[in-house]
Motif scaffolding. Structure first.
Motif, PDB file in Angstrom:
ATOM      1  N   ASP A   1       0.823  -1.202   0.000  1.00  0.00           N
ATOM      2  CA  ASP A   1       0.000   0.000   0.000  1.00  0.00           C
ATOM      3  C   ASP A   1       0.862   1.259   0.000  1.00  0.00           C
ATOM      4  N   TYR A   2       1.922   1.226   0.780  1.00  0.00           N
ATOM      5  CA  TYR A   2       2.843   2.371   0.834  1.00  0.00           C
ATOM      6  C   TYR A   2       3.483   2.600  -0.538  1.00  0.00           C
ATOM      7  N   TYR A   3       3.852   1.520  -1.215  1.00  0.00           N
ATOM      8  CA  TYR A   3       4.452   1.637  -2.548  1.00  0.00           C
ATOM      9  C   TYR A   3       3.523   2.398  -3.486  1.00  0.00           C
ATOM     10  N   TYR A   4       2.241   2.081  -3.455  1.00  0.00           N
ATOM     11  CA  TYR A   4       1.298   2.775  -4.340  1.00  0.00           C
ATOM     12  C   TYR A   4       1.038   4.203  -3.861  1.00  0.00           C
ATOM     13  N   GLN A   5       1.127   4.430  -2.565  1.00  0.00           N
ATOM     14  CA  GLN A   5       1.023   5.791  -2.048  1.00  0.00           C
ATOM     15  C   GLN A   5       2.191   6.643  -2.539  1.00  0.00           C
ATOM     16  N   VAL A   6       3.381   6.070  -2.515  1.00  0.00           N
ATOM     17  CA  VAL A   6       4.585   6.774  -2.945  1.00  0.00           C
ATOM     18  C   VAL A   6       4.478   7.201  -4.410  1.00  0.00           C
ATOM     19  N   GLN A   7       3.842   6.388  -5.219  1.00  0.00           N
ATOM     20  CA  GLN A   7       3.723   6.700  -6.649  1.00  0.00           C
ATOM     21  C   GLN A   7       2.926   7.978  -6.903  1.00  0.00           C
ATOM     22  N   LYS A   8       2.150   8.416  -5.934  1.00  0.00           N
ATOM     23  CA  LYS A   8       1.293   9.583  -6.124  1.00  0.00           C
ATOM     24  C   LYS A   8       1.977  10.896  -5.759  1.00  0.00           C
ATOM     25  N   ILE A   9       3.217  10.828  -5.277  1.00  0.00           N
ATOM     26  CA  ILE A   9       3.890  12.054  -4.855  1.00  0.00           C
ATOM     27  C   ILE A   9       5.097  12.344  -5.738  1.00  0.00           C
ATOM     28  N   SER A  10       5.527  13.588  -5.696  1.00  0.00           N
ATOM     29  CA  SER A  10       6.701  14.012  -6.454  1.00  0.00           C
ATOM     30  C   SER A  10       7.942  13.888  -5.584  1.00  0.00           C
ATOM     31  N   PRO A  11       9.040  13.361  -6.137  1.00  0.00           N
ATOM     32  CA  PRO A  11      10.287  13.283  -5.355  1.00  0.00           C
ATOM     33  C   PRO A  11      10.769  14.647  -4.874  1.00  0.00           C
ATOM     34  N   GLU A  12      10.347  15.705  -5.554  1.00  0.00           N
ATOM     35  CA  GLU A  12      10.804  17.045  -5.197  1.00  0.00           C
ATOM     36  C   GLU A  12       9.941  17.696  -4.124  1.00  0.00           C
ATOM     37  N   GLU A  13       8.851  17.047  -3.744  1.00  0.00           N
ATOM     38  CA  GLU A  13       7.979  17.586  -2.704  1.00  0.00           C
ATOM     39  C   GLU A  13       7.558  16.442  -1.777  1.00  0.00           C
ATOM     40  N   ILE A  14       8.484  16.005  -0.951  1.00  0.00           N
ATOM     41  CA  ILE A  14       8.253  14.839  -0.103  1.00  0.00           C
ATOM     42  C   ILE A  14       7.562  15.262   1.194  1.00  0.00           C
ATOM     43  N   PRO A  15       6.350  14.790   1.448  1.00  0.00           N
ATOM     44  CA  PRO A  15       5.709  15.087   2.739  1.00  0.00           C
ATOM     45  C   PRO A  15       6.497  14.436   3.883  1.00  0.00           C
ATOM     46  N   SER A  16       6.500  15.093   5.022  1.00  0.00           N
ATOM     47  CA  SER A  16       7.220  14.536   6.169  1.00  0.00           C
ATOM     48  C   SER A  16       6.668  13.175   6.575  1.00  0.00           C
ATOM     49  N   GLU A  17       5.371  12.949   6.289  1.00  0.00           N
ATOM     50  CA  GLU A  17       4.769  11.652   6.636  1.00  0.00           C
ATOM     51  C   GLU A  17       5.411  10.500   5.858  1.00  0.00           C
ATOM     52  N   ILE A  18       5.851  10.784   4.641  1.00  0.00           N
ATOM     53  CA  ILE A  18       6.508   9.749   3.836  1.00  0.00           C
ATOM     54  C   ILE A  18       7.863   9.401   4.438  1.00  0.00           C
ATOM     55  N   ILE A  19       8.618  10.407   4.824  1.00  0.00           N
ATOM     56  CA  ILE A  19       9.903  10.152   5.474  1.00  0.00           C
ATOM     57  C   ILE A  19       9.685   9.345   6.750  1.00  0.00           C
ATOM     58  N   TYR A  20       8.692   9.732   7.519  1.00  0.00           N
ATOM     59  CA  TYR A  20       8.388   9.038   8.769  1.00  0.00           C
ATOM     60  C   TYR A  20       8.071   7.566   8.512  1.00  0.00           C
ATOM     61  N   ARG A  21       7.240   7.298   7.500  1.00  0.00           N
ATOM     62  CA  ARG A  21       6.854   5.908   7.213  1.00  0.00           C
ATOM     63  C   ARG A  21       8.057   5.099   6.740  1.00  0.00           C
ATOM     64  N   SER A  22       8.912   5.687   5.933  1.00  0.00           N
ATOM     65  CA  SER A  22      10.096   4.956   5.494  1.00  0.00           C
ATOM     66  C   SER A  22      10.999   4.614   6.667  1.00  0.00           C
ATOM     67  N   VAL A  23      11.174   5.559   7.578  1.00  0.00           N
ATOM     68  CA  VAL A  23      11.989   5.282   8.761  1.00  0.00           C
ATOM     69  C   VAL A  23      11.334   4.198   9.617  1.00  0.00           C
ATOM     70  N   GLU A  24       9.997   4.235   9.717  1.00  0.00           N
ATOM     71  CA  GLU A  24       9.279   3.177  10.441  1.00  0.00           C
ATOM     72  C   GLU A  24       9.581   1.806   9.846  1.00  0.00           C
ATOM     73  N   ILE A  25       9.502   1.717   8.517  1.00  0.00           N
ATOM     74  CA  ILE A  25       9.732   0.425   7.847  1.00  0.00           C
ATOM     75  C   ILE A  25      11.144  -0.059   8.114  1.00  0.00           C
ATOM     76  N   LYS A  26      12.121   0.816   7.897  1.00  0.00           N
ATOM     77  CA  LYS A  26      13.497   0.381   8.119  1.00  0.00           C
ATOM     78  C   LYS A  26      13.732   0.044   9.591  1.00  0.00           C
ATOM     79  N   ASN A  27      13.184   0.868  10.484  1.00  0.00           N
ATOM     80  CA  ASN A  27      13.418   0.648  11.903  1.00  0.00           C
ATOM     81  C   ASN A  27      12.840  -0.684  12.366  1.00  0.00           C
ATOM     82  N   LYS A  28      11.671  -1.055  11.859  1.00  0.00           N
ATOM     83  CA  LYS A  28      11.085  -2.338  12.235  1.00  0.00           C
ATOM     84  C   LYS A  28      12.013  -3.486  11.866  1.00  0.00           C
ATOM     85  N   VAL A  29      12.614  -3.389  10.691  1.00  0.00           N
ATOM     86  CA  VAL A  29      13.514  -4.441  10.219  1.00  0.00           C
ATOM     87  C   VAL A  29      14.779  -4.497  11.067  1.00  0.00           C
ATOM     88  N   VAL A  30      15.415  -3.330  11.288  1.00  0.00           N
ATOM     89  CA  VAL A  30      16.704  -3.339  11.985  1.00  0.00           C
ATOM     90  C   VAL A  30      16.541  -3.597  13.478  1.00  0.00           C
TER      91      VAL A  30
END
Length: 355
Positions: free
Chosen positions: A189-218
């Motif tokens: 679901d996150y992958y499809y959410q990411v497709q709707k945004i521009s790399p040049e205008e990243i919402p802070s929520e996207i950064i937060y979710r990516s850190v959540e994903i990586k943090n869960k793994v590590v």
């Protein structure tokens, strides 16, 4: 946004630089040092001065920017400066910069006098969603990326989107590569959410979710014995191509650009050697090529790229290791692929990229 709790430390968002000021006030460090490069000294230190006006007793260690400088010689320079400035075992190193600074600074701190505390203040999109979280430190040896390093956790991570305003569009797109990867390996679901945004205008929520994903793994696998290997999707081939480009191109690929190429190749291998479907592969390729530039991958470069791959730290018993997709949002690991099939994936990239 609430801080994300990792392996013994917190990752702060929103008013993170104010949190850094609080962290320093509540600590009892004998000396404070900033590790920066020429770019972050110019563009990012002024923000530190704005949010930490009371901080006046510190020294700055400045290095040249660029992956080519993430090596033992520069690390020796950092150690020497720490000695010259009188750093002791109760000192703190604040790594203010992108992945090169957070990787090398973490390594320098973790080994100086057998380890001093450090915190990460990542200033690029790539370092905010990837390099600053997880406790990996490292430097390159010759042409082999991150082959020397430690697993050492920072005392805290402070992520501020204000730093991203100083980045070029190309740097933002590069960092976006790791965000795309997080969706592909862990959250459909996150992958499809990411497709709707521009790399040049990243919402802070996207950064937060990516850190959540990586943090869960590590958090589950801090020393990369199992699940953490999924974070390497796109990186076995991507790192090799990145190294080749650094050595041979006048304008070399950025990390995320190389990983985008690697994700196309490794998605192809995921169809041939795992359960990713052809339809999913085509969808991934179409999206990645829409966002990231194609790279002129020539057949003459294949032998050198393969040699770089053979030195990858994920390899075992002479076999080249991969993390491959089971499906979009689901990734496997410890899959070892023959050289013949890896070459076929490079040829596939040539075909779809029209080179």
């Amino acid at each position: 946004m609430l801080p994300i709790e990792s392996n013994g430390y917190s990752v702060f968002f929103d008013n993170s630089l104010a949190e850094l000021a609080t962290f320093l006030r509540e600590s009892s460090y004998s000396k404070v040092f900033f590790l920066t490069d020429l770019n972050t000294s110019e563009h990012c230190m002024p923000l530190i001065g704005k949010y930490l006006p009371e901080l006046d007793n510190y020294d700055i260690i400045e290095v040249d920017p660029g992956e080519e400088n993430k090596n033992i010689d520069y690390c020796i320079g950092v150690w020497q400066m720490l000695l010259d400035f009188g750093a002791d075992r109760n000192s703190l190193l604040i790594n203010l910069g992108g992945g090169v600074i957070t990787d090398m600074g973490g390594f320098a701190a973790s080994t100086f006098k057998r380890g001093i505390d450090f915190v990460q203040v990542p200033t690029t999109l790539l370092s905010q969603v990837d390099a600053s979280v997880g406790g990996k430190t490292g430097i390159d040896l010759g042409s082999i990326k991150n082959i020397i390093g430690t697993f050492t956790q920072p005392k805290a991570v402070f992520i501020s989107t204000e730093f991203l305003k100083s980045l070029s569009a190309r740097q933002l797109v590069s960092g976006f590569g790791e965000i795309v990867k997080h969706g592909l390996i862990a959250d459909r679901d996150y992958y499809y959410q990411v497709q709707k945004i521009s790399p040049e205008e990243i919402p802070s929520e996207i950064i937060y979710r990516s850190v959540e994903i990586k943090n869960k793994v590590v958090t589950i696998d801090p020393f990369e014995k199992g699940l953490r290997k999924t974070l390497n999707f796109g990186h076995t081939i991507g790192h090799a191509v990145e190294t080749f480009s650094l050595k041979n191109d006048s304008d070399p690929l950025l990390h995320g650009e190389a990983i985008a190429l690697g994700m196309i190749c490794e998605a192809y291998l995921s169809v041939k050697h795992n359960t990713l479907t052809e339809n999913e592969l085509n969808e991934i390729v179409q999206y990645i090529r829409k966002v990231f530039p194609d790279y002129p991958l020539h057949t003459s470069s294949f032998p050198a790229i393969m040699e770089f791959m053979k030195n990858d730290k994920k390899n075992s018993n002479g076999q080249i290791g991969f993390a491959l997709l089971n499906a979009i949002g689901d990734c496997g690991y410890n899959q070892f692929i023959e050289e013949e099939h890896i070459l076929q994936s490079l040829e596939y990239y040539q075909l779809v990229a029209g080179k």
